[in-house]
Write a protein that holds these residues in place. Structure first.
Motif, PDB file in Angstrom:
ATOM      1  N   PRO A  63      36.187 -23.803   8.414  1.00  0.00           N
ATOM      2  CA  PRO A  63      36.474 -24.566   7.142  1.00  0.00           C
ATOM      3  C   PRO A  63      35.000 -24.829   6.383  1.00  0.00           C
ATOM      4  O   PRO A  63      33.814 -24.417   6.378  1.00  0.00           O
ATOM      5  N   GLY A  64      35.182 -25.416   5.215  1.00  0.00           N
ATOM      6  CA  GLY A  64      34.392 -25.867   4.219  1.00  0.00           C
ATOM      7  C   GLY A  64      33.444 -24.470   3.832  1.00  0.00           C
ATOM      8  O   GLY A  64      32.378 -24.368   3.618  1.00  0.00           O
ATOM      9  N   GLN A  65      34.317 -23.700   3.657  1.00  0.00           N
ATOM     10  CA  GLN A  65      33.455 -22.405   3.352  1.00  0.00           C
ATOM     11  C   GLN A  65      33.040 -22.598   1.738  1.00  0.00           C
ATOM     12  O   GLN A  65      34.052 -22.147   0.725  1.00  0.00           O
ATOM     13  N   VAL A  66      31.962 -21.795   1.228  1.00  0.00           N
ATOM     14  CA  VAL A  66      31.522 -22.177  -0.196  1.00  0.00           C
ATOM     15  C   VAL A  66      31.216 -21.040  -0.341  1.00  0.00           C
ATOM     16  O   VAL A  66      31.210 -20.333  -2.145  1.00  0.00           O
ATOM     17  N   GLY A  67      31.545 -19.783   0.000  1.00  0.00           N
ATOM     18  CA  GLY A  67      30.505 -18.876  -0.945  1.00  0.00           C
ATOM     19  C   GLY A  67      30.240 -17.458   0.309  1.00  0.00           C
ATOM     20  O   GLY A  67      30.928 -17.912   1.936  1.00  0.00           O
ATOM     21  N   VAL A  86      29.718 -18.214   3.918  1.00  0.00           N
ATOM     22  CA  VAL A  86      28.535 -18.997   4.246  1.00  0.00           C
ATOM     23  C   VAL A  86      29.629 -20.917   4.509  1.00  0.00           C
ATOM     24  O   VAL A  86      30.386 -21.032   3.660  1.00  0.00           O
ATOM     25  N   CYS A  87      29.412 -21.694   5.230  1.00  0.00           N
ATOM     26  CA  CYS A  87      30.215 -22.861   5.330  1.00  0.00           C
ATOM     27  C   CYS A  87      28.872 -23.852   5.317  1.00  0.00           C
ATOM     28  O   CYS A  87      27.949 -24.048   5.221  1.00  0.00           O
ATOM     29  N   LEU A  92      31.530 -27.816   9.193  1.00  0.00           N
ATOM     30  CA  LEU A  92      31.339 -27.522  10.822  1.00  0.00           C
ATOM     31  C   LEU A  92      31.337 -28.425  11.869  1.00  0.00           C
ATOM     32  O   LEU A  92      31.607 -28.002  12.713  1.00  0.00           O
ATOM     33  N   VAL A  93      30.372 -29.197  10.757  1.00  0.00           N
ATOM     34  CA  VAL A  93      30.324 -30.573  12.466  1.00  0.00           C
ATOM     35  C   VAL A  93      31.473 -31.179  12.300  1.00  0.00           C
ATOM     36  O   VAL A  93      31.833 -31.350  13.611  1.00  0.00           O
ATOM     37  N   THR A 261      32.127 -22.045  15.813  1.00  0.00           N
ATOM     38  CA  THR A 261      32.065 -21.418  14.980  1.00  0.00           C
ATOM     39  C   THR A 261      30.692 -20.936  14.485  1.00  0.00           C
ATOM     40  O   THR A 261      29.819 -21.097  15.120  1.00  0.00           O
ATOM     41  N   LEU A 262      30.766 -20.443  13.604  1.00  0.00           N
ATOM     42  CA  LEU A 262      29.224 -19.637  12.799  1.00  0.00           C
ATOM     43  C   LEU A 262      28.435 -19.973  12.247  1.00  0.00           C
ATOM     44  O   LEU A 262      29.342 -20.504  10.828  1.00  0.00           O
TER      45      LEU A 262
END
Length: 553
Positions: A63-67, A86-87, A92-93, A261-262
């Protein structure tokens, strides 16, 4: 499904917990890349799998990938260009906290079964992971396979078994009775629920991106916590593959994959902000004193498990196997170009020399002979490149190139041409010598293939210097060579006080910088080099809490 997985792996788990108690040799994952063990096609399939990532996007469905980010530079000169997601850290939290309740409710048995399955899957991907480790860290192929694959998996299972042991010691429910004399006893039913502390952040290092992260990853997951893995910026691929495999196993078993998650970040400040997030309750870190101490000073909301810099050392007082001792030390100093947290940096020798099976050797002769042993070892270019690997970071390369300014040179470094990778930055070890009083030279970690033969007044002073180094600057390993029981005993007592591991008279195919899972504790947590140990009860027990409820029967 989770019960079935626990049953599937129950026998291996029992062996693991037995091995923790026995501390004898046991390894569930073969360290040899043999087709008889891994399959006739495993090597080719693993290489193709690794190559399939190059120049492409590495999708994880987080979730929350911005690039995306691609910045890894291979010490071997291999073009990687893998684009990682890149999230947003908060995304991620949030996803981790959302996944946590279901993961907790599985209980220790359910979590352990799934994680045992994940380790088995990682083992099946050992060739693929080995190529990722080799090309990002500079490790030689065999070390990358062993340390990056089976040995890392051993350490992960060790932490998992230790966590299982601690959790399984707590009963789920009991009937509590308190006698009341002639009156009926007081009776209560009590339930004990193991709950995680919160999000676990595991910060990887650039040299051992699996071996040094699997203990924290599996200890945190096993005890009911979600995990965010923040890899080193130049060793992302091994961590990404690991996270991908674990997420796949979670999804197959109906678990929200965002339990792991990474977090790929390009700014140090982003890692700092994540480490200080109120939801993050544990941080595992391997790396520099500067960042490690920052974590310890600033992450007050979390338990920080930190492995930092140290000055590993060996005292040579006497030996009855001089050539074997030199050969053992030469290999230790050469292995992965000294880029191991356990590699010896300081070799302390009495000023008047040592007694050996070849007669008395002066301090200068010991230094010169050790230099000659290293030179002989790296004389075969093919063998040397396989053992040395490549220099992982620019900082390490800079230290090697300026090492001649630290002290008197016994053996200068050389650049070697790698037979397979023309752009690989391969350097042979540099050996220096100095007096014990020249502390500016050797009394700090010089990470890489740099070591010092240090002149002490006598054997007693050598042991005392070793102890002071450990106490003031930390060490994960120390060694002693001596034919005198009283000298060995003095060194043993010094290591008790300094709280550091000791190897005595190593002359065979066991080296001071090697650490065996299920037998050797990696670090003691008792000196400045580390505040934790892989893997003891303290490494896992503070990652969970017990919430109880009780009522009258």
């Amino acid at each position: 499904m989770t019960t079935a997985l626990f049953e599937k792996h129950k026998a291996k788990l029992a062996q693991a917990t037995d091995a923790l108690a026995a501390r004898s040799y046991w390894s569930p994952f073969s360290e040899m890349p043999s087709p008889k063990v891994y399959g006739e096609t495993a090597a080719d399939e693993g290489k193709r799998a690794f190559e399939s990532y190059l120049g492409k996007r590495f999708d994880l469905g987080q979730p929350g990938q911005v690039g995306t980010h691609a910045g890894e530079q291979s010490p071997y000169g291999v073009a990687l260009d893998v684009h990682y997601p890149v999230c947003e850290p908060q995304a991620l939290v949030d996803a981790a906290l959302k996944a946590m309740p279901t993961w907790e409710q599985l209980g220790a048995q359910g979590r352990t079964g799934i994680l045992m399955e994940a380790l088995e899957r990682l083992n099946q991907r050992s060739f693929e992971i080995a190529h990722a480790v080799m090309t990002t860290t500079g490790q030689g192929w065999m070390m990358a396979f062993q340390a990056g694959g089976p040995h890392a998996q051993d350490r992960g299972l060790e932490a998992l078994a230790c966590a299982w042991r601690e959790q399984s010691a707590i009963p789920g429910e009991v009937i509590w009775e308190k006698p009341q004399g002639k009156n009926p006893p007081l009776r209560m039913q009590k339930h004990f629920e193991i709950v995680g502390r919160g999000v676990g952040l595991v910060i990887g290092c650039g040299t051992f991106p699996t071996w040094n992260t699997y203990p924290g990853v599996f200890a945190a997951l096993a005890t009911g916590n979600p995990v965010i893995v923040k890899p080193h910026g130049n060793a992302i691929l091994p961590a990404a593959i690991t996270v991908k495999v674990i997420r796949e196993v979670m999804q197959e078993n109906g678990i929200d994959p965002n339990i792991i998650t990474l977090a790929v970040t390009t700014e140090n400040s982003a890692t700092q902000a994540l480490a200080m997030h109120p939801a993050v309750k544990s941080v595992d870190f391997t790396g520099s004193n500067q960042f490690g101490n920052w974590l310890l000073d600033n992450c007050k909301q979390a338990q920080v498990y930190a492995e930092l810099a140290g000055v590993n050392n060996v005292v040579i007082e006497s030996t009855d196997a001089y050539r074997a001792m030199l050969k053992n030390l030469a290999f230790s100093l050469s292995l992965y170009s000294g880029q191991m947290c356990t590699t010896t940096q300081v070799i302390i020798v009495p000023a008047d020399g040592i007694a050996t099976d070849e007669g008395h050797k002066s301090f200068d002769e010991v230094a010169a002979d050790l230099g000659a042993a290293i030179a002989a070892f790296v004389a075969d270019n093919k063998v040397a490149c396989a053992v040395l690997g490549a220099i992982q970071s620019d900082d390490t390369l800079r230290r090697v190139e300026e090492a001649h300014t630290y002290a008197e040179v016994v053996l200068p470094t050389q650049a070697l041409a790698h037979p397979e990778f023309p752009a690989a930055r391969v350097r042979t070890p540099v050996l220096l010598k100095c007096d014990a009083s020249d502390e500016k030279a050797y009394m700090q970690e010089r990470f890489g293939p740099i070591s010092f033969v240090v002149r002490a007044a006598d054997a007693q002073a050598a042991v005392a210097l070793s102890e002071r180094i450990v106490r003031e600057h930390g060490a994960l390993t120390t060694g002693i060579y001596s034919m005198k029981p009283e000298v060995v005993e003095a060194m043993v007592e010094a290591t008790w006080r300094g709280k550091v591991s000791l190897s005595i008279n190593l002359t065979g195919n066991i080296f001071v910088n090697q650490s065996a899972a299920f037998s050797d504790f990696h670090g003691t947590g008792g000196n400045p080099s580390a505040n934790a140990s892989y893997a003891d009860s303290a490494f896992v027990a503070n990652r969970f809490r017990v919430a109880q409820r009780r009522f009258h029967v």
